[in-house]
Structures are given as structure tokens and as C-alpha cells.
Design an enzyme around this catalytic site. Structure first.
Site, mmCIF file in Angstrom:
data_model
loop_
_atom_site.group_PDB
_atom_site.id
_atom_site.type_symbol
_atom_site.label_atom_id
_atom_site.label_comp_id
_atom_site.label_asym_id
_atom_site.label_seq_id
_atom_site.Cartn_x
_atom_site.Cartn_y
_atom_site.Cartn_z
ATOM 1 N N TYR A 1 -26.337 -30.588 49.799
ATOM 2 C CA TYR A 1 -25.088 -29.864 49.543
ATOM 3 C C TYR A 1 -24.809 -28.837 50.634
ATOM 4 O O TYR A 1 -25.719 -28.114 51.066
ATOM 5 C CB TYR A 1 -25.173 -29.098 48.222
ATOM 6 C CG TYR A 1 -24.911 -29.930 46.990
ATOM 7 C CD1 TYR A 1 -23.750 -30.687 46.868
ATOM 8 C CD2 TYR A 1 -25.819 -29.928 45.942
ATOM 9 C CE1 TYR A 1 -23.518 -31.432 45.718
ATOM 10 C CE2 TYR A 1 -25.581 -30.669 44.797
ATOM 11 C CZ TYR A 1 -24.436 -31.417 44.691
ATOM 12 O OH TYR A 1 -24.208 -32.138 43.568
ATOM 13 N N LYS B 1 -46.927 -13.654 25.185
ATOM 14 C CA LYS B 1 -45.479 -13.562 24.948
ATOM 15 C C LYS B 1 -44.750 -14.592 25.803
ATOM 16 O O LYS B 1 -45.334 -15.145 26.761
ATOM 17 C CB LYS B 1 -45.011 -12.146 25.286
ATOM 18 C CG LYS B 1 -45.209 -11.757 26.743
ATOM 19 C CD LYS B 1 -44.999 -10.258 26.970
ATOM 20 C CE LYS B 1 -45.192 -9.906 28.431
ATOM 21 N NZ LYS B 1 -45.156 -8.454 28.672
ATOM 22 N N ARG C 1 -39.550 3.116 28.899
ATOM 23 C CA ARG C 1 -39.045 1.803 28.500
ATOM 24 C C ARG C 1 -39.198 1.662 26.989
ATOM 25 O O ARG C 1 -38.228 1.681 26.268
ATOM 26 C CB ARG C 1 -39.804 0.707 29.269
ATOM 27 C CG ARG C 1 -39.167 -0.649 29.189
ATOM 28 C CD ARG C 1 -39.918 -1.681 30.003
ATOM 29 N NE ARG C 1 -41.258 -1.946 29.473
ATOM 30 C CZ ARG C 1 -42.005 -2.977 29.838
ATOM 31 N NH1 ARG C 1 -41.572 -3.838 30.749
ATOM 32 N NH2 ARG C 1 -43.207 -3.161 29.314
ATOM 33 N N MET D 1 -29.428 -29.495 41.125
ATOM 34 C CA MET D 1 -29.764 -29.385 39.699
ATOM 35 C C MET D 1 -30.983 -30.239 39.326
ATOM 36 O O MET D 1 -31.879 -29.779 38.615
ATOM 37 C CB MET D 1 -28.562 -29.775 38.839
ATOM 38 C CG MET D 1 -28.782 -29.503 37.370
ATOM 39 S SD MET D 1 -27.397 -30.008 36.342
ATOM 40 C CE MET D 1 -26.124 -28.877 36.849
HETATM 41 C C1 LIG Z 1 -46.319 -8.094 29.366
HETATM 42 C C2 LIG Z 1 -47.148 -6.934 29.006
HETATM 43 C C3 LIG Z 1 -48.530 -6.905 29.306
HETATM 44 C C4 LIG Z 1 -49.188 -7.941 30.189
HETATM 45 O O1 LIG Z 1 -48.882 -7.631 31.531
HETATM 46 P P1 LIG Z 1 -49.463 -8.457 32.776
HETATM 47 O O2 LIG Z 1 -48.948 -7.730 33.956
HETATM 48 O O3 LIG Z 1 -48.875 -9.826 32.671
HETATM 49 O O4 LIG Z 1 -50.917 -8.473 32.689
HETATM 50 C C5 LIG Z 1 -49.282 -5.859 28.811
HETATM 51 N N1 LIG Z 1 -48.715 -4.851 28.103
HETATM 52 C C6 LIG Z 1 -47.385 -4.832 27.830
HETATM 53 C C7 LIG Z 1 -46.827 -3.696 27.050
HETATM 54 C C8 LIG Z 1 -46.556 -5.854 28.285
HETATM 55 O O5 LIG Z 1 -45.242 -5.812 28.030
#
Ligand SMILES: *Cc1c(COP(=O)(O)O)cnc(C)c1O
Length: 373
Positions: free
Chosen positions: A268, A51, A146, A316
């Protein structure tokens, strides 16, 4: 090429000396981390979570490499990500699960890209069935609050498990709230609750573990594990160490070197005053590249093995480092390395975690994929 001498008007030395900051992604290290996860997971199948564009590293490069290592199951957050991933895996019989569930407006995309929605509520199960059903997964919430079916929805589903008829259920899953904290009592409680759900449903492939839960041991592995961050070389608890190899580094070129006298200020807000004469380097790397402003003070890059601390605030497009300790002569165009084995340390300096640092990496960084193969 049709023979004859090829001449070029571009001086290769100039091409090399371009001051673009680069993101170096070591695909071999990702492959080795996948192997490590397979060993840790024992007999369980190891999926790849890609993802958010494989945590900012590039799903179109990472996923095919995982596929080469034998990975056939992938998880993304959105159907749009799933569609792009399917294009990146031509001809591969890969399963692509979509965490964000089933949304009727995405039906066409799901069907054409052969995506598998992870249904998160009784309403989504009904909507999916009403629209013609197909391959799906169900997420049961076991305490994270969640995503996933609530306890009440879960009990109703188990009581009337016949309502699963007609669905091509490929996976049931849940997700731990505290997997990166091995001693947290919630881990065992969620595992027991999930095992209970699995036992009371018709037989189905089951999955609970992210990277942290893979490290918790066999009792958490079930049939399939879903690591993300471990593939990308970071420890889920944001500590250094752990079984995973660094995967990603930023290489920031030096634009200018300056000799600073004691008492002069840097950057800065004149936040830093030199307490001695020092040699500084101004780097082509800033928060617009995803190098968070909050990393300074505290974080450091490396030239060879020498630690190069940041001075003053990251701006930046630029940041300034103290290179006084570097042996030998530096020149503009030389590169300072960030992240790599210091990923977690850099995230901690910025008050965040490796996950956020990676997913914020900017599009201005030139991605360079390294692989021996
Ligand atoms: C992002 C996610 C994972 C992977 O988690 P990691 O901690 O990066 O290994 C697995 N299951 C769900 C539901 C997630 O949202």
C-alpha cells in the site's frame, strides 16, 4: 477407541499446511521465569499478575501452570477477570486480588468467586464494610497518583486505625511509578513512604514490587511481590537482555513468494521501492492479528537465524518481508517467526512497549501452548 483400524479422510499434510498464523506460548518458559522471580525475590512470596488475560497469552492456561509451580496468589484488574480465573483454577485454594477495587454492583460476583477487592479509597472501604465486608486489600498511593488512598486518606486511616476493625485485611500495597528506571529518585521516595505506612499500621502482609521493583533489590520486596511482564519474558524497561526467557512467538505462514526487480514498489502506498532484485514473501499476518501497523519499518522476523525485515506497511491481514538472505529453498506454508527474543525490539520499532504489544495480540491468532510436561 474401540479397536479396529481408524481411517481418516483428512490428509494430515493438509492440516499442517493450513495458513493460520499461530501464537506459540511456551508455558515451561513461564514456569522458569517464575522460578527466576522466586530466586530474585529471596524470601518474599511471589504472586502472578494475570490481568488482561495474562497479558494476552491466556490466563486459563498460564495461571494453572503457575499454580503447578507453587503460585497461590494472583492479581487481576477486574472482577469479571477474577471470576473467569476462579473457574480456571478449580479446587485450588488460591487468593485472587482485584486491582480495580470494590463496586457494590459486583458484590455477588466477588462473593461467589471468592475474590479479594483491592480497596482504593476511604469511600470504597466504607462501602465494602457497609455491604458486609470480607477479605480485602488496601492500596495506598505513595506518589503515582493513579489508584489508592491519597496521603490525606492514608493519614486519617492510620490515625483512626480502629476503623479497620471488622475488615479481613489480607494485604496492604502500593505501586511504583518508575520501577523500570533503577536510578530514578522516586523509587526510594515511594519505598520509604510505603515502609512508613506499613510501620504505623497494625501488622499486615505488605506488597510494593512489580517486575521492575523485583529487579531493584531486596529493599523493595516486602512480604509479597507482584510481577507480570517478567513472567511473560519481557524486560520492563523495554530493553533486550535481563534475566527472563522469551515466552511468546508469532509464526506467520508464507502465502506467496515473489521475485521483485529493482525499481518495483511493494505494498500500500508504494512506500518501498526495491533497490535491487529481491525475493519477497507475503505472510498471513496483519494488524488485525494485533501485529501493529507501526512495527514497519524497523521490525523483523526470523527464519532460522536469518533476520527477515518487513517491507512497506503491515496491512490488515498481510505483511511482506524480504527473504533474499534466507539460505535454501522456501515454499508457501513455511513460517516466519516474530517476537520471541525480539519482542522488545519489535515493540520499540512500533514506538511502544512489550506490554502493549502482548495485550494487543489478536483473537485470530491460533494459540498453541507448548510444554514438555
Ligand atoms: C500490572 C501491575 C503489576 C505488574 O506489573 P509488571 O510491570 O507487569 O510486573 C503490579 N502491580 C500493579 C498495581 C499493576 O497494575
Amino acid at each position: 477407541m474401540r479397536g479396529g483400524t481408524i481411517t481418516t479422510t483428512i490428509n494430515p499434510a493438509h492440516a499442517v499446511a493450513s495458513p493460520d498464523p499461530r501464537l506459540i506460548v511456551d508455558l515451561d518458559a513461564i514456569a522458569r521465569n517464575y522460578g527466576t522471580l522466586c530466586r530474585l525475590a529471596g524470601g518474599a512470596q511471589v504472586a502472578g499478575v494475570v490481568k488482561a488475560d495474562a497479558y494476552g497469552l491466556g490466563a486459563a492456561q498460564v495461571a494453572p501452570r503457575l499454580a503447578k509451580e507453587g503460585c497461590r496468589t494472583f492479581f487481576v484488574a477486574t472482577a469479571r477477570e477474577g471470576e473467569a480465573l476462579r473457574k480456571a483454577l478449580p479446587g485450588l485454594e488460591a487468593e485472587i486480588f482485584v486491582f480495580h477495587g470494590y463496586w457494590p454492583g459486583e458484590r455477588a460476583r466477588i462473593v461467589s468467586a471468592r475474590l479479594i477487592p483491592v480497596l482504593n479509597s476511604a469511600d470504597q472501604i466504607e462501602a465494602f464494610r457497609a455491604d458486609g465486608g470480607g477479605a480485602c486489600a488496601i492500596h495506598f498511593d505513595t506518589g503515582m497518583n493513579r489508584l489508592g488512598l491519597s496521603s490525606r486518606e492514608t493519614e486519617e486511616l492510620i490515625a483512626g486505625a480502629s476503623t479497620l476493625a471488622g475488615l479481613d485485611l489480607r494485604l496492604i500495597m502500593s505501586h511504583l511509578a518508575c520501577a523500570e528506571a533503577p536510578d530514578h529518585p522516586k523509587n526510594g521516595a515511594q519505598r520509604d513512604r510505603f515502609a512508613d505506612i506499613v510501620r504505623r499500621l497494625p501488622p499486615c502482609r505488605a506488597s510494593l514490587a512489580n517486575t521492575g521493583a523485583v529487579l531493584l533489590g531486596e529493599a523493595y520486596h516486602f512480604d509479597l511481590v507482584r510481577p507480570g511482564i517478567g513472567l511473560y519474558g519481557a524486560h520492563p524497561a523495554n530493553t533486550s537482555g535481563g534475566p527472563f526467557e522469551p515466552v511468546v512467538a508469532i509464526e506467520a505462514p508464507i502465502l506467496q513468494l515473489r521475485e521483485i526487480a529493482a525499481g518495483e514498489t511493494i505494498g500500500y502506498g508504494a512506500q518501498v521501492t526495491a533497490d535491487r532484485a529481491m525475493l519477497t514473501a507475503t505472510l498471513a499476518l496483519g494488524y488485525a492479528d494485533g501485529f501493529l501497523r507501526a512495527t514497519s519499518p524497523g521490525a523483523a522476523g526470523r527464519i532460522g537465524n536469518t533476520r527477515i525485515p518487513l517491507l512497506g506497511s503491515v496491512s490488515m491481514d498481510l505483511s511482506v518481508v524480504d527473504v533474499s538472505a534466507v539460505p535454501g529453498q522456501l515454499k508457501p506454508g513455511d513460517r516466519v517467526r516474530f517476537l520471541a527474543s525480539a519482542l522488545n525490539e519489535t515493540a520499540a520499532a512500533a514506538g511502544t512497549i512489550g506490554y502493549e504489544l502482548l495485550t494487543r495480540l489478536g483473537s485470530r491468532l491460533t494459540r498453541v501452548y507448548e510444554s514438555d510436561r
